[in-house]
Design a protein around this motif. Structure first.
Motif, mmCIF file in Angstrom:
data_model
loop_
_atom_site.group_PDB
_atom_site.id
_atom_site.type_symbol
_atom_site.label_atom_id
_atom_site.label_comp_id
_atom_site.label_asym_id
_atom_site.label_seq_id
_atom_site.Cartn_x
_atom_site.Cartn_y
_atom_site.Cartn_z
ATOM 1 N N SER A 296 -0.924 4.900 2.529
ATOM 2 C CA SER A 296 0.486 4.180 2.243
ATOM 3 C C SER A 296 1.042 3.667 3.530
ATOM 4 O O SER A 296 1.426 2.223 3.398
ATOM 5 N N VAL A 297 0.892 4.063 4.519
ATOM 6 C CA VAL A 297 1.342 3.357 5.799
ATOM 7 C C VAL A 297 0.322 2.254 6.250
ATOM 8 O O VAL A 297 0.993 1.224 6.532
ATOM 9 N N ARG A 298 -0.885 2.509 5.888
ATOM 10 C CA ARG A 298 -1.717 1.299 6.366
ATOM 11 C C ARG A 298 -1.398 0.406 5.141
ATOM 12 O O ARG A 298 -1.611 -0.970 5.970
ATOM 13 N N ALA A 299 -1.230 0.507 4.141
ATOM 14 C CA ALA A 299 -1.068 -0.679 3.241
ATOM 15 C C ALA A 299 0.302 -1.281 3.426
ATOM 16 O O ALA A 299 0.212 -2.404 3.512
ATOM 17 N N LEU A 300 1.438 -0.459 4.068
ATOM 18 C CA LEU A 300 2.678 -1.312 4.385
ATOM 19 C C LEU A 300 2.370 -2.188 5.393
ATOM 20 O O LEU A 300 2.638 -3.443 5.520
ATOM 21 N N LEU A 301 1.581 -1.514 6.670
ATOM 22 C CA LEU A 301 1.336 -2.423 7.848
ATOM 23 C C LEU A 301 0.418 -3.954 7.258
ATOM 24 O O LEU A 301 0.590 -4.725 7.918
ATOM 25 N N GLU A 302 -0.595 -3.417 6.426
ATOM 26 C CA GLU A 302 -1.206 -4.641 6.041
ATOM 27 C C GLU A 302 -0.530 -5.699 5.416
ATOM 28 O O GLU A 302 -0.882 -6.817 5.478
ATOM 29 N N ARG A 303 0.666 -5.309 4.775
ATOM 30 C CA ARG A 303 1.511 -6.255 3.919
ATOM 31 C C ARG A 303 2.399 -7.068 5.009
ATOM 32 O O ARG A 303 2.241 -8.213 4.940
ATOM 33 N N ASP B 24 -6.354 -3.170 14.490
ATOM 34 C CA ASP B 24 -5.324 -2.089 15.047
ATOM 35 C C ASP B 24 -4.617 -1.442 14.046
ATOM 36 O O ASP B 24 -3.735 -0.720 14.309
ATOM 37 N N LEU B 25 -4.583 -1.778 12.687
ATOM 38 C CA LEU B 25 -3.585 -1.617 11.587
ATOM 39 C C LEU B 25 -3.932 -0.134 11.394
ATOM 40 O O LEU B 25 -3.056 0.927 11.147
ATOM 41 N N GLY B 26 -5.230 0.302 11.274
ATOM 42 C CA GLY B 26 -5.479 1.984 11.120
ATOM 43 C C GLY B 26 -5.086 2.629 12.131
ATOM 44 O O GLY B 26 -4.389 3.760 11.840
ATOM 45 N N THR B 27 -5.341 2.210 13.436
ATOM 46 C CA THR B 27 -4.745 3.234 14.493
ATOM 47 C C THR B 27 -3.301 3.389 14.534
ATOM 48 O O THR B 27 -2.815 4.425 14.709
ATOM 49 N N ALA B 28 -2.526 2.176 14.361
ATOM 50 C CA ALA B 28 -1.314 2.123 14.342
ATOM 51 C C ALA B 28 -0.727 3.019 13.226
ATOM 52 O O ALA B 28 0.228 3.893 13.230
ATOM 53 N N ALA B 29 -1.296 3.183 11.940
ATOM 54 C CA ALA B 29 -0.777 4.142 10.844
ATOM 55 C C ALA B 29 -1.086 5.345 11.377
ATOM 56 O O ALA B 29 -0.215 6.243 10.954
ATOM 57 N N ARG B 30 -2.141 5.860 11.771
ATOM 58 C CA ARG B 30 -2.559 7.335 12.414
ATOM 59 C C ARG B 30 -1.466 7.641 13.453
ATOM 60 O O ARG B 30 -0.925 8.752 13.299
ATOM 61 N N LEU B 31 -1.116 6.717 14.441
ATOM 62 C CA LEU B 31 -0.074 7.285 15.363
ATOM 63 C C LEU B 31 1.277 7.355 14.880
ATOM 64 O O LEU B 31 2.095 8.008 15.393
ATOM 65 N N ALA B 32 1.498 6.477 13.769
ATOM 66 C CA ALA B 32 2.838 6.621 13.180
ATOM 67 C C ALA B 32 3.101 7.770 12.517
ATOM 68 O O ALA B 32 4.154 8.239 12.374
ATOM 69 N N LEU B 33 2.066 8.528 12.134
ATOM 70 C CA LEU B 33 2.159 9.960 11.383
ATOM 71 C C LEU B 33 1.521 10.923 12.155
ATOM 72 O O LEU B 33 1.603 12.144 11.885
ATOM 73 N N SER B 34 1.534 10.675 13.612
ATOM 74 C CA SER B 34 1.110 11.757 14.373
ATOM 75 C C SER B 34 2.144 12.864 14.777
ATOM 76 O O SER B 34 1.661 13.857 15.132
ATOM 77 N N SER B 35 3.515 12.919 14.564
ATOM 78 C CA SER B 35 4.394 13.689 14.730
ATOM 79 C C SER B 35 5.294 13.551 13.372
ATOM 80 O O SER B 35 5.649 12.441 12.975
ATOM 81 N N PRO B 36 5.723 14.568 12.885
ATOM 82 C CA PRO B 36 6.610 14.860 11.609
ATOM 83 C C PRO B 36 7.830 14.036 11.894
ATOM 84 O O PRO B 36 8.656 14.087 12.947
ATOM 85 N N TYR B 37 8.549 13.560 10.613
ATOM 86 C CA TYR B 37 9.646 13.096 10.940
ATOM 87 C C TYR B 37 10.319 12.898 9.210
ATOM 88 O O TYR B 37 9.340 12.607 8.409
#
Length: 362
Positions: A342-349, A319-332
């Motif tokens: 980079s977000v996927r790598a953070l979640l992997e760690r 689920d890490l890839g899906t979580a990374a995509r969802l976290a980038l789905s809207s700008p902030y």
């Protein structure tokens, strides 16, 4: 010393009433009367519902004892209907973030005031931020109407809060201060409050066995952390936690606890002032040593007995890839650049629980 931005700043501050003292819960009826409330919907868990009912007497017209995590839309709609049917003119929320969050969801549509009595260090009681989860997606927003009008902080209510709940809850509060320190709309005032908040939380967590003094310190820090969050916008850390909670059902406070060191490590080179404040708080408390604030915070959490990884919290690796995509789905806004890798790598760690280092650091 706090740096005054050369291009100026805008600071907004709302009015609210805070009572902070041992036994503050006893003032609950007087505080509802002060707001002119005569028909109150109570949202409180089983530990406190009976006491609240006794204090409010005939002012209570309905009670909800099962506020659910991440505020599912279906529960919010059901409680809104109950509240309207009972003719409630206000809400009393006694509990953690789930109770306060449900109260906010009701106030968002019915536009009635909230009196909040927190029993964890969540900090939601100090903010205009609301959240609702629908079809596995948690969305948040800001509206002044959902901010509690009065907050009662009673350290006595925390005496029975187990350490396994208290510690992640305190790290949840700390996350609010950390993100406030690098928020794009931070001001000299929010910097001062967030720095003090971070110091109070770290010092409280450093005391043995979370004694009475530690719990009071943590509660005071949580108040300041929530105040910091109310005055600034959220970045990567909170977005990740909203995704992991709303879409994958992870427990709110433990998720904040695990993710925070990794989010800080990702941002520490782009936000050196914020990183220095966290390092200073850890120094003052004699907390864990380490190569950087993110990793030091991870070691500090471990030494406090906090959860160590997203895997431990039940997140599946696939689920890490899906979580990374969802976290980038809207700008902030975020201090360091973000992309899916980079977000996927953070979640992997964070999933494995390895040291929290800036990206590219061995």
């Amino acid at each position: 010393m706090t740096v005054i931005p050369t291009d100026g700043f805008v600071h907004e501050q709302r009015t609210l009433r805070v009572l902070f003292r041992e036994g503050a819960l006893d003032d609950l009826a007087a505080e509802t009367d002060r707001l002119g409330l005569t028909r109150v919907m109570v949202i409180a868990g089983p530990r406190h519902a009976a006491r609240v009912t006794e204090l409010l007497g005939p002012r209570q017209v309905a009670v909800v004892r099962d506020a659910r995590m991440h505020v599912p839309l279906e529960q919010a709609e059901a409680v809104r209907a109950r509240c309207a049917e009972a003719g409630a003119d206000g809400i009393v929320a006694v509990g953690g973030g789930s109770a306060t969050g449900l109260a906010k969801a009701v106030a968002l549509t019915l536009r009635i005031p909230i009196v909040a009595v927190p029993t964890t260090y969540a900090g939601s009681e100090m903010t205009r931020v609301w959240g609702l989860t629908e079809n596995g997606v948690k969305r948040t927003g800001r509206d002044p109407v959902v901010a509690p009008r009065t907050v009662l902080y009673d350290p006595a209510l925390f005496a029975s809060l187990p350490a396994e709940l208290a510690i992640p809850s305190a790290f949840n509060a700390l996350a609010h201060a950390v993100e406030a320190l690098y928020a794009p709309d931070r001001t000299p005032m929010t910097d001062v409050v967030a720095a003090e908040a971070a110091g109070r939380i770290v010092r409280g967590l450093s005391r043995p066995a979370l004694d009475t003094q530690a719990r009071t310190q943590l509660l005071y820090g949580a108040w300041l952390c929530g105040t910091s969050l109310d005055a600034t916008t959220m970045s990567l850390h909170h977005k990740l936690c909203h995704v992991l909670g709303g879409s994958f059902g992870l427990a709110h406070a433990p998720t904040h606890t695990v993710v925070l060191p990794y989010a800080l490590a990702h941002n520490e080179q782009a936000a050196p002032e914020a990183a220095a404040v966290v390092a200073g708080a850890l120094d003052d408390a004699g907390a864990a040593d380490g190569p950087g604030p993110g990793e030091r915070l991870r070691r500090f959490a471990q030494s406090a007995g906090a959860p160590r990884s997203l895997r431990e919290l039940g997140l599946a690796r696939e689920d890490l890839g899906t979580a990374a995509r969802l976290a980038l789905s809207s700008p902030y806004a975020n201090p360091a650049p973000l992309d899916e890798d980079s977000v996927r790598a953070l979640l992997e760690r964070a999933w494995t629980g390895i040291p929290a280092q800036p990206e590219g650091t061995l």
